[in-house]
Each structure stands twice: as C-alpha cells, then as structure tokens.
Design an enzyme around this catalytic site. Structure first.
Site, mmCIF file in Angstrom:
data_model
loop_
_atom_site.group_PDB
_atom_site.id
_atom_site.type_symbol
_atom_site.label_atom_id
_atom_site.label_comp_id
_atom_site.label_asym_id
_atom_site.label_seq_id
_atom_site.Cartn_x
_atom_site.Cartn_y
_atom_site.Cartn_z
ATOM 1 N N TYR A 103 0.912 -1.237 -0.064
ATOM 2 C CA TYR A 103 0.084 0.047 -0.018
ATOM 3 C C TYR A 103 0.903 1.288 -0.048
ATOM 4 O O TYR A 103 0.579 2.312 -0.890
ATOM 5 C CB TYR A 103 -0.862 0.014 1.159
ATOM 6 C CG TYR A 103 -2.048 1.218 1.246
ATOM 7 C CD1 TYR A 103 -3.247 0.997 0.514
ATOM 8 C CD2 TYR A 103 -1.795 2.483 1.611
ATOM 9 C CE1 TYR A 103 -4.233 2.002 0.407
ATOM 10 C CE2 TYR A 103 -2.444 3.486 1.327
ATOM 11 C CZ TYR A 103 -3.802 3.287 0.884
ATOM 12 O OH TYR A 103 -4.779 4.176 0.729
ATOM 13 N N PHE A 139 -7.386 21.966 -24.177
ATOM 14 C CA PHE A 139 -7.896 20.529 -24.166
ATOM 15 C C PHE A 139 -9.242 20.234 -23.398
ATOM 16 O O PHE A 139 -9.324 20.973 -22.404
ATOM 17 C CB PHE A 139 -6.545 19.658 -23.974
ATOM 18 C CG PHE A 139 -7.163 18.294 -24.089
ATOM 19 C CD1 PHE A 139 -6.929 17.555 -25.618
ATOM 20 C CD2 PHE A 139 -7.194 17.293 -22.946
ATOM 21 C CE1 PHE A 139 -7.127 16.267 -25.686
ATOM 22 C CE2 PHE A 139 -7.667 16.045 -23.180
ATOM 23 C CZ PHE A 139 -7.628 15.593 -24.360
ATOM 24 N N THR A 140 -9.850 19.570 -23.677
ATOM 25 C CA THR A 140 -11.147 19.079 -23.231
ATOM 26 C C THR A 140 -11.057 19.030 -21.663
ATOM 27 O O THR A 140 -11.633 19.868 -20.874
ATOM 28 C CB THR A 140 -11.808 17.797 -23.833
ATOM 29 O OG1 THR A 140 -10.900 16.689 -23.585
ATOM 30 C CG2 THR A 140 -12.059 17.884 -25.377
ATOM 31 N N ASP A 174 1.571 20.710 -20.270
ATOM 32 C CA ASP A 174 0.813 19.338 -20.523
ATOM 33 C C ASP A 174 1.679 18.555 -21.522
ATOM 34 O O ASP A 174 2.049 18.840 -22.562
ATOM 35 C CB ASP A 174 -0.330 19.852 -21.344
ATOM 36 C CG ASP A 174 -1.413 18.437 -21.563
ATOM 37 O OD1 ASP A 174 -0.522 17.332 -21.416
ATOM 38 O OD2 ASP A 174 -2.346 18.470 -21.545
ATOM 39 N N LYS A 228 -0.310 7.997 -23.140
ATOM 40 C CA LYS A 228 0.013 8.459 -24.687
ATOM 41 C C LYS A 228 1.637 8.050 -24.719
ATOM 42 O O LYS A 228 2.119 6.946 -24.852
ATOM 43 C CB LYS A 228 -0.048 9.922 -24.938
ATOM 44 C CG LYS A 228 -1.558 10.420 -24.195
ATOM 45 C CD LYS A 228 -2.488 10.061 -24.778
ATOM 46 C CE LYS A 228 -4.113 10.432 -24.044
ATOM 47 N NZ LYS A 228 -4.076 11.677 -23.688
ATOM 48 N N ARG A 230 -13.363 15.769 -33.722
ATOM 49 C CA ARG A 230 -12.647 16.996 -33.229
ATOM 50 C C ARG A 230 -13.113 18.085 -33.486
ATOM 51 O O ARG A 230 -12.518 18.794 -34.342
ATOM 52 C CB ARG A 230 -11.215 16.813 -33.144
ATOM 53 C CG ARG A 230 -10.458 15.592 -32.038
ATOM 54 C CD ARG A 230 -10.501 16.060 -30.726
ATOM 55 N NE ARG A 230 -11.390 15.772 -30.046
ATOM 56 C CZ ARG A 230 -11.320 15.139 -28.489
ATOM 57 N NH1 ARG A 230 -10.056 15.007 -28.002
ATOM 58 N NH2 ARG A 230 -12.254 14.781 -27.791
ATOM 59 N N PHE A 275 -19.018 15.028 -25.973
ATOM 60 C CA PHE A 275 -18.610 14.106 -26.979
ATOM 61 C C PHE A 275 -18.492 12.811 -26.741
ATOM 62 O O PHE A 275 -18.513 12.007 -27.705
ATOM 63 C CB PHE A 275 -17.374 15.001 -27.661
ATOM 64 C CG PHE A 275 -16.199 14.782 -26.662
ATOM 65 C CD1 PHE A 275 -15.994 15.828 -25.860
ATOM 66 C CD2 PHE A 275 -15.214 13.719 -26.727
ATOM 67 C CE1 PHE A 275 -14.714 15.903 -24.970
ATOM 68 C CE2 PHE A 275 -14.133 13.681 -25.745
ATOM 69 C CZ PHE A 275 -14.124 14.708 -25.096
HETATM 70 C C1 LIG Z 1 -5.332 12.567 -22.967
HETATM 71 C C2 LIG Z 1 -4.956 13.851 -22.922
HETATM 72 C C3 LIG Z 1 -4.973 14.474 -21.604
HETATM 73 C C4 LIG Z 1 -5.793 13.723 -20.418
HETATM 74 O O1 LIG Z 1 -5.243 12.544 -19.934
HETATM 75 P P1 LIG Z 1 -6.157 11.346 -19.364
HETATM 76 O O2 LIG Z 1 -5.232 10.310 -19.284
HETATM 77 O O3 LIG Z 1 -6.975 10.842 -20.598
HETATM 78 O O4 LIG Z 1 -6.846 11.730 -18.333
HETATM 79 C C5 LIG Z 1 -4.636 15.904 -21.293
HETATM 80 N N1 LIG Z 1 -4.041 16.531 -22.092
HETATM 81 C C6 LIG Z 1 -3.710 15.944 -23.340
HETATM 82 C C7 LIG Z 1 -3.110 16.860 -24.395
HETATM 83 C C8 LIG Z 1 -4.231 14.599 -23.869
HETATM 84 O O5 LIG Z 1 -4.126 14.450 -24.874
#
Ligand SMILES: *Cc1c(COP(=O)(O)O)cnc(C)c1O
Length: 463
Positions: A78, A130-131, A221, A264, A388, A455
């Site tokens: 843990y 970004f969303t 980011d 990613k 998008r 979306f």
């Molecule tokens: C995917 C993404 C996020 C958010 O990350 P999650 O792992 O999906 O929560 C933030 N910024 C960018 C540019 C992304 O592509």
C-alpha cells in the site's frame, strides 16, 4: 519497366511481433446497424464491432516484453512500493523535475494542479484548449484563454511549429488582467486539438523569459512532449545532432512542472503523474492526492502499472522508437495527401486529421460535419475515428451557446506499436472512398446532450 527505388531509407519498426490479437471482420450491413445503435457516436460503438481502431492513442499502445516482465515485478505494498521509487527516479532523470505525484491518469493530475494553483476569477492562458484540461481549470473557478499562434487555426498553413504560443497575445492578456490573476501558463506539447502540432524550443524559451519578468509559472501538458522533442530534432536548427532524450530534458527545464497522461508517450494502458519543482506546491499536491486518487506513493495505480510506466518512459525517448512512431503517422498522411484527401498540414505527431469542413461544404457547423464524417468512415470499412470539432468544443459556460471552433476535424489516431503499414493502407483507401462519396452527406441532429464533455456520450440521428 523498372520500379523506381525511393530516395529515403524506410522508417521500419525497431521491433518484431511476438503475440498477435485477432481482429473481428464485419459486414457493411452489420456496421450500419451498429452505428445507429451507437447514436452515430463512435465513442458508443462496441470495440468488438471495430476493425481498425483509431479512436485514440490513449492507453492503446502495445507494451514491450520488457514492460510485461516489469509487470511481474510489481510490489503491491500500500505504501512505499519499490515501483514508485523507480518511477520517480525515471521521471527525474528523463523529464528533470524534482517532485512526482502519481495519478490514475492525466486528468487526475490536471485536477490536482487546478485545485492547488487556480483561485476563482483567475485566467489560465494556453496554446489551444484541451477538453479535460480546460474543464478542470473551469471547475477550479478559472477562465481559459487561448494564446496559440493564429496559423494553428489554418489547416493548410505549412509552418513547422503551429503549436507555438503567440507572445503578443500572452503579453496583451498580462497587461489586461494583471500578472496576479494568472497563476500559470499551460503549455501543451504537442497540441492535440491543433492536429498534434509541436512547439519550438525557441518559443518555449521566449515564453519562459516573458513569464519570468512577471513572476508567472509555466506548467507543461507533457502528454506528448517526447513526440514534441522529436519534431524539434527534425525541424529546429541546432538540434539535429542532439538525442530526443536530451531535447526533452532541455524543453522541460523551461517549465515549473507538468501534468502527464502516461497513456500516450509513456507506452502504457493506464497511469499519469503530476511533477513539480516547488516544494510547497508538492506538499499540497501530495496531501490532496490522498483525497482523489490514493496515497502519494501510488495515486490510483497498482505497483505493476507504475513499473510498466517507468519502463515505458525509457523506451519512449529512444530515437529509433520515435522515428518509427512519427514515420508511420507521416506515411498515412502522405498517402491521403497524394490522393487529394484534405488533411491538416503538416502531419502531426500522433494522428492524421481529416478536414471535415473541406469534405462537406454543404453542411453548416450545427449539422456536425466532423461527427458525420467519423460515422461515414466507420460504416465504410470499420475504421473508428474521433470527432474533434463543434461537439468536442462544447458550450460556453456563460452564454450556454455552442463554442464554434475554426477547425472541424476527424482524428485518425495511431496507437503506438499496434498496427502495420498494411493497416494504414486500408485506412487510407477507406478515407478516399468516403471522400469520393462526399456529396451525399446530409448531416446530423443531436438527440441527447450530456452536461459534461458531451462528445463522449452525445447521441445523434441523420437529418
Ligand atoms: C489525453 C490527454 C489529457 C488527459 O489525460 P487522460 O490520461 O486521458 O486523463 C490531457 N491533455 C492532453 C493533450 C491529452 O491528449
């Protein structure tokens, strides 16, 4: 007749296949039924009904044998798991930040940073929204302000760094609202919503100089910062002989920390982190993470997940890996351009973006051209893409009206190390067929609209 030899050497993958996952083939009649059931939203399709899945590059990578071996080395304690310390050291080494707070994925880190840094009434400038990032900034009481260079909104502009920050726009915002109202600049590298376009080292340095003058922080980011580093290596004078890893480290050195989606660049199926250089901020974050994610040495991840991500980071910064990664995306983009299918230029890092406005000039933005195109692609050959455009952009939180983004795109996102060149050919052929049929499209009407990030779950029917 002799076939001409290409002038360039191939980008062929620096790996071979050890395990295969069979794909299910579907008929056109089956796909027509499936898209109606999914309300014309590719997020609502069952993945079993998809042939080639280009919905996202998020969490869809294939892990290496070394990563899978690491999964067996999971220390599921843990507190204080050895895999956490390995992850922390790996991030310190390759990204250069001092403190690491693990989270279940990128948005977990965005939530922590937004809650810690943003006060109600603040402004957060960034290079295109970004969303999830913007939503967390808004939930913390902030207002996102887009300060990306204007050419980012032009799909045909060929400039190499269309993710750059417009320094004039940033300076104008600082003089308008005052530096005290700007907790940090949010710099995305690469810029997902602009088509995976990179930002240059020179621009990043200039943003650092400007923000230093005003005492404003910079948070990256860093979701695709390794891809961004490879673009700098390819395109920016002075960086060709530097390694991707060296460039990444320099790039991050101009920021105060980052949010990261490990799903990613980092070649794993789940995971993320928040990295910081400021000790006080770190202490607050490692306290708050307990509320939302888990203890500060696991943040919602299993020990084995942290080990896989640490190893994925090491693999992600290898030049050979990046050359094949970016090379494959470029290959798909080139095919489409050769056939006259309209795509965002230059081809971005993780995806090829189809220009839905150019496909369907007969549709207004309220008739959801990109949503229409994504559905048509699926029906044609079982290729799943993502909208998008106006659906992703959502509504203005003050007026309740749609945001009308300049770009109306469909993203063909390439998972890392998953599909072959032959799959890319199938995708290109299908997109070309849908392009040939473009005059037949009549658009969609939204029949269900969720309150947040619509979306993902909105439903549509044909007009
Ligand atoms: C995917 C993404 C996020 C958010 O990350 P999650 O792992 O999906 O929560 C933030 N910024 C960018 C540019 C992304 O592509």
């Amino acid at each position: 007749m002799s076939i001409q030899r290409p002038a360039r050497r191939s980008w062929a993958e620096p790996w071979k296949v050890k395990v295969v996952e069979p794909l299910k083939m579907t008929t056109r009649a089956e796909r027509e039924r499936a898209i109606v059931e999914a309300g014309y939203n590719t997020f609502l399709l069952r993945s079993d009904d998809v042939y080639i899945d280009l919905l996202t590059d998020s969490g869809t990578s294939a892990m290496s044998d070394w990563q899978w071996a690491g999964m067996m080395m999971g220390d599921e304690a843990y507190a204080g798991s050895r895999n956490f310390y390995n992850l922390e050291e790996t991030i310190q080494k390759y990204y250069g930040f001092k403190y690491v707070v693990p989270t279940h994925q990128g948005r977990g880190a965005e939530n922590l940073l937004s809650q810690i840094a943003i006060e109600p009434g603040d402004y957060v400038p960034g290079n295109m929204y970004f969303t999830t990032t913007r939503l967390h900034q808004e939930l913390a009481g902030g207002t996102f302000v887009d300060v990306i260079v204007p050419e980012a909104h032009d799909p045909l502009d060929e400039r190499p760094f269309k993710g750059n920050i417009d320094l004039g726009a940033l300076e104008a915002l600082i003089s308008k609202v005052g530096a005290k109202k700007i907790p940090y600049v949010c710099v995305a590298a690469t810029v997902n919503m602009a088509g995976g376009q990179p930002i240059s080292m020179a621009n990043m340095k200039a943003v650092r100089e400007l923000t230093d003058k005003h005492g404003i922080k910079i948070f990256l980011d860093a979701t695709r910062a390794v891809e961004n580093a490879f673009f700098i290596k390819q395109r920016e004078p002075g960086y060709r002989d530097k390694s991707t890893a060296e460039i990444l480290l320099e790039f991050c050195s101009y920021s105060d920390g980052c949010t990261m989606s490990g799903k990613k660049d980092a070649l794993v199926n789940i995971g993320g982190w928040l990295a910081l250089n400021d000790k006080d901020m770190y202490e607050e974050a490692s306290n708050l993470v307990v509320v939302f994610e888990g203890l500060h040495t696991y943040g919602g991840m299993a020990g084995r997940d942290m080990e896989a991500m640490a190893r994925g980071i090491v693999e992600s910064v290898q030049d050979d890996h990046m050359r094949a990664r970016i090379g494959q995306v470029e290959y798909l983009g080139r095919r489409l351009m050769d056939w006259g299918v309209p795509v965002v230029r230059p081809i971005g890092g993780h995806a090829v973006y189809l220009d839905a406005k150019a496909f369907y000039p007969q549709l207004t933005q309220d008739q959801f051209p990109a949503q229409t195109l994504a559905a048509a692609l699926y029906v044609d050959a079982g290729v799943r893409a993502m909208e998008r455009g106006i659906v992703s952009a959502g509504r203005d939180k003050q007026t309740g009206k749609h945001h009308y983004p300049k770009l109306e795109l469909v993203r063909l996102t390439i998972p890392r190390r998953v599909y072959t060149q032959a799959h890319m050919d199938v995708v290109a052929e299908s997109a070309a067929c849908v392009w040939d049929d473009r005059a037949k499209a009549t658009g969609l009407r939204m029949t269900y609209e969720p309150k947040y990030l619509r979306f993902f779950q909105a439903r549509f029917e044909p007009l």
